[in-house]
Design a protein around this motif. Structure first.
Motif, PDB file in Angstrom:
ATOM      1  N   PHE A  85       1.035  -1.193   0.039  1.00 53.88           N
ATOM      2  CA  PHE A  85       0.029   0.064  -0.183  1.00 53.88           C
ATOM      3  C   PHE A  85       0.867   1.354  -0.076  1.00 53.88           C
ATOM      4  O   PHE A  85       1.952   1.393   0.773  1.00 53.88           O
ATOM      5  CB  PHE A  85      -0.780  -0.116   1.214  1.00 53.88           C
ATOM      6  CG  PHE A  85      -1.858  -1.075   1.506  1.00 53.88           C
ATOM      7  CD1 PHE A  85      -3.152  -1.013   0.948  1.00 53.88           C
ATOM      8  CD2 PHE A  85      -1.231  -2.465   1.943  1.00 53.88           C
ATOM      9  CE1 PHE A  85      -3.914  -2.176   0.947  1.00 53.88           C
ATOM     10  CE2 PHE A  85      -2.345  -3.410   1.961  1.00 53.88           C
ATOM     11  CZ  PHE A  85      -3.482  -3.264   1.421  1.00 53.88           C
ATOM     12  N   VAL A  86       0.738   2.243  -0.863  1.00 53.91           N
ATOM     13  CA  VAL A  86       1.450   3.306  -0.836  1.00 53.91           C
ATOM     14  C   VAL A  86       0.382   4.370  -0.357  1.00 53.91           C
ATOM     15  O   VAL A  86      -0.252   4.927  -1.384  1.00 53.91           O
ATOM     16  CB  VAL A  86       1.979   3.581  -2.300  1.00 53.91           C
ATOM     17  CG1 VAL A  86       2.751   4.915  -2.423  1.00 53.91           C
ATOM     18  CG2 VAL A  86       2.727   2.232  -2.911  1.00 53.91           C
ATOM     19  N   LEU A  87       0.806   5.091   0.605  1.00 50.82           N
ATOM     20  CA  LEU A  87       0.125   6.471   1.105  1.00 50.82           C
ATOM     21  C   LEU A  87       1.082   7.562   0.347  1.00 50.82           C
ATOM     22  O   LEU A  87       2.179   7.513   0.441  1.00 50.82           O
ATOM     23  CB  LEU A  87       0.497   6.672   2.507  1.00 50.82           C
ATOM     24  CG  LEU A  87      -0.932   6.149   3.413  1.00 50.82           C
ATOM     25  CD1 LEU A  87      -0.795   6.197   4.712  1.00 50.82           C
ATOM     26  CD2 LEU A  87      -2.389   6.686   3.052  1.00 50.82           C
ATOM     27  N   HIS A  88       0.391   8.459  -0.279  1.00 52.13           N
ATOM     28  CA  HIS A  88       1.091   9.516  -0.973  1.00 52.13           C
ATOM     29  C   HIS A  88       0.573  10.852  -1.102  1.00 52.13           C
ATOM     30  O   HIS A  88      -0.785  10.883  -1.020  1.00 52.13           O
ATOM     31  CB  HIS A  88       1.800   9.184  -2.200  1.00 52.13           C
ATOM     32  CG  HIS A  88       0.550   8.686  -3.310  1.00 52.13           C
ATOM     33  ND1 HIS A  88       0.176   9.479  -4.300  1.00 52.13           N
ATOM     34  CD2 HIS A  88       0.127   7.243  -3.401  1.00 52.13           C
ATOM     35  CE1 HIS A  88      -0.874   8.869  -4.905  1.00 52.13           C
ATOM     36  NE2 HIS A  88      -0.955   7.647  -4.524  1.00 52.13           N
ATOM     37  N   THR A  89       1.310  11.948  -1.433  1.00 56.11           N
ATOM     38  CA  THR A  89       0.639  13.146  -1.649  1.00 56.11           C
ATOM     39  C   THR A  89      -0.236  12.965  -3.061  1.00 56.11           C
ATOM     40  O   THR A  89       0.140  12.096  -3.892  1.00 56.11           O
ATOM     41  CB  THR A  89       1.643  14.307  -2.040  1.00 56.11           C
ATOM     42  OG1 THR A  89       2.752  13.749  -2.644  1.00 56.11           O
ATOM     43  CG2 THR A  89       2.178  14.665  -0.437  1.00 56.11           C
ATOM     44  N   SER A  90      -1.315  13.682  -3.240  1.00 56.91           N
ATOM     45  CA  SER A  90      -2.086  13.302  -4.277  1.00 56.91           C
ATOM     46  C   SER A  90      -1.382  13.947  -5.687  1.00 56.91           C
ATOM     47  O   SER A  90      -0.548  14.941  -5.771  1.00 56.91           O
ATOM     48  CB  SER A  90      -3.590  14.051  -4.049  1.00 56.91           C
ATOM     49  OG  SER A  90      -4.396  13.476  -3.104  1.00 56.91           O
ATOM     50  N   ASN A  95      -3.039   3.279 -11.574  1.00 63.51           N
ATOM     51  CA  ASN A  95      -4.155   2.322 -11.806  1.00 63.51           C
ATOM     52  C   ASN A  95      -5.192   1.879 -10.829  1.00 63.51           C
ATOM     53  O   ASN A  95      -6.458   1.750 -10.990  1.00 63.51           O
ATOM     54  CB  ASN A  95      -3.533   0.895 -12.233  1.00 63.51           C
ATOM     55  CG  ASN A  95      -2.849   1.106 -13.746  1.00 63.51           C
ATOM     56  OD1 ASN A  95      -3.045   1.646 -14.630  1.00 63.51           O
ATOM     57  ND2 ASN A  95      -1.858   0.406 -13.902  1.00 63.51           N
ATOM     58  N   ALA A  96      -4.647   1.902  -9.610  1.00 64.49           N
ATOM     59  CA  ALA A  96      -5.653   1.790  -8.345  1.00 64.49           C
ATOM     60  C   ALA A  96      -5.459   2.596  -7.451  1.00 64.49           C
ATOM     61  O   ALA A  96      -4.666   2.385  -6.448  1.00 64.49           O
ATOM     62  CB  ALA A  96      -5.434   0.230  -7.794  1.00 64.49           C
ATOM     63  N   THR A  97      -6.001   3.771  -7.494  1.00 66.81           N
ATOM     64  CA  THR A  97      -5.697   4.847  -6.359  1.00 66.81           C
ATOM     65  C   THR A  97      -7.099   5.122  -5.568  1.00 66.81           C
ATOM     66  O   THR A  97      -8.142   5.576  -6.520  1.00 66.81           O
ATOM     67  CB  THR A  97      -5.307   6.172  -6.991  1.00 66.81           C
ATOM     68  OG1 THR A  97      -4.023   5.621  -7.397  1.00 66.81           O
ATOM     69  CG2 THR A  97      -5.081   7.157  -5.975  1.00 66.81           C
ATOM     70  N   THR A 107      -2.664   3.988  -2.944  1.00 65.93           N
ATOM     71  CA  THR A 107      -2.587   3.497  -4.034  1.00 65.93           C
ATOM     72  C   THR A 107      -1.949   2.039  -3.913  1.00 65.93           C
ATOM     73  O   THR A 107      -1.007   1.808  -3.265  1.00 65.93           O
ATOM     74  CB  THR A 107      -1.491   4.233  -5.272  1.00 65.93           C
ATOM     75  OG1 THR A 107      -2.190   5.407  -5.429  1.00 65.93           O
ATOM     76  CG2 THR A 107      -1.255   3.625  -6.398  1.00 65.93           C
ATOM     77  N   THR A 108      -2.552   0.948  -4.576  1.00 66.88           N
ATOM     78  CA  THR A 108      -2.145  -0.260  -4.507  1.00 66.88           C
ATOM     79  C   THR A 108      -1.482  -0.986  -5.762  1.00 66.88           C
ATOM     80  O   THR A 108      -1.341  -2.237  -5.710  1.00 66.88           O
ATOM     81  CB  THR A 108      -3.370  -1.408  -3.948  1.00 66.88           C
ATOM     82  OG1 THR A 108      -4.454  -1.040  -4.885  1.00 66.88           O
ATOM     83  CG2 THR A 108      -3.701  -0.728  -2.559  1.00 66.88           C
ATOM     84  N   SER A 109      -1.437  -0.315  -6.808  1.00 72.50           N
ATOM     85  CA  SER A 109      -0.881  -0.941  -8.061  1.00 72.50           C
ATOM     86  C   SER A 109       0.594  -0.487  -8.296  1.00 72.50           C
ATOM     87  O   SER A 109       1.252   0.235  -7.874  1.00 72.50           O
ATOM     88  CB  SER A 109      -1.791  -0.008  -9.147  1.00 72.50           C
ATOM     89  OG  SER A 109      -1.711   1.429  -9.144  1.00 72.50           O
ATOM     90  N   LEU A 129       3.572  -2.450   4.049  1.00 73.70           N
ATOM     91  CA  LEU A 129       2.901  -4.099   3.539  1.00 73.70           C
ATOM     92  C   LEU A 129       1.982  -4.089   4.605  1.00 73.70           C
ATOM     93  O   LEU A 129       2.086  -4.095   5.883  1.00 73.70           O
ATOM     94  CB  LEU A 129       4.104  -5.104   4.015  1.00 73.70           C
ATOM     95  CG  LEU A 129       5.117  -4.932   2.923  1.00 73.70           C
ATOM     96  CD1 LEU A 129       6.414  -5.974   3.121  1.00 73.70           C
ATOM     97  CD2 LEU A 129       4.705  -5.002   1.443  1.00 73.70           C
ATOM     98  N   GLY A 130       0.739  -4.559   4.516  1.00 69.92           N
ATOM     99  CA  GLY A 130      -0.426  -4.639   5.163  1.00 69.92           C
ATOM    100  C   GLY A 130      -1.369  -3.415   5.349  1.00 69.92           C
ATOM    101  O   GLY A 130      -0.771  -2.366   5.105  1.00 69.92           O
TER     102      GLY A 130
END
Length: 188
Positions: A85-90, A95-97, A107-109, A129-130
């Motif tokens: 799982f990627v937490l990030h600035t918008s 693909n999957a946000t 985002t998970t892609s 992770l998780g």
């Protein structure tokens, strides 16, 4: 009768000092989604001890960015620990946000990791992770039991504060010394 439920999307929940669950003791969790079905969050102050370079290697992603190579990978929670799982600035078109707020997305892609690896990803990010998950009404019950303190999200805590300072800093963000709280304290 009006619905008095208040959802905690885009907020931190901070484990109270008395929370003795090994998965959540002394954690700060960023809530990405909270609704009548339950909640999903990412723990933001537990490192896996792994660097992002190991994830890139496992996924066979070529790395150019030294900063990305050296970034810590977080233990996001006890659910699906083999999933990233990627937490990030918008910003960006991944693909999957899921947009959590005007400034933060999840985002998970694979494409976001590929962009991070070459220095073209989001300005700020946290790879975990998780995730932490709660079923219907579970988080609300835990809040009533004083297991958690909720506070507004602060992007600087999410992305810049040293990992080992996030628990204290998140609470002090609303003027609370978390180390002085007892089981009788309420939520913010």
């Amino acid at each position: 009768m009006a619905n008095s439920v208040s959802y905690l999307n885009n907020q931190f929940i901070i484990a109270m000092p008395t929370l003795d669950d090994n998965n959540f003791s002394h954690t700060v969790t960023y809530l990405c989604q909270h609704n009548s079905d339950g909640a999903l969050g990412i723990v933001i102050n537990r490192s896996t001890g792994m660097k992002l370079s190991e994830i890139f290697k496992q996924m066979e992603i070529q790395v150019v960015s030294e900063a990305a190579r050296e970034a810590f990978v977080f233990a996001g929670g006890p659910v699906q620990q083999d999933r990233g799982f990627v937490l990030h600035t918008s910003g960006g078109d991944w693909n999957a946000t899921m947009e959590v707020s005007e400034t933060i997305s999840l985002t998970t892609s694979r494409d976001v990791l590929e962009a991070i690896a070459v220095g073209e990803g989001p300005a700020q990010y946290l790879v975990a992770l998780g995730y932490a998950g709660w079923g219907e009404g579970q988080l609300e019950k835990e809040m009533l039991d004083n297991a958690w303190l909720n506070t507004p999200c602060a992007d600087n805590i999410l992305f810049e504060t040293p990992i080992n300072q996030r628990w204290n800093t998140a609470a002090s963000h609303i003027g609370i010394d978390i180390n002085k709280l007892t089981t009788m304290a309420g939520h913010g």
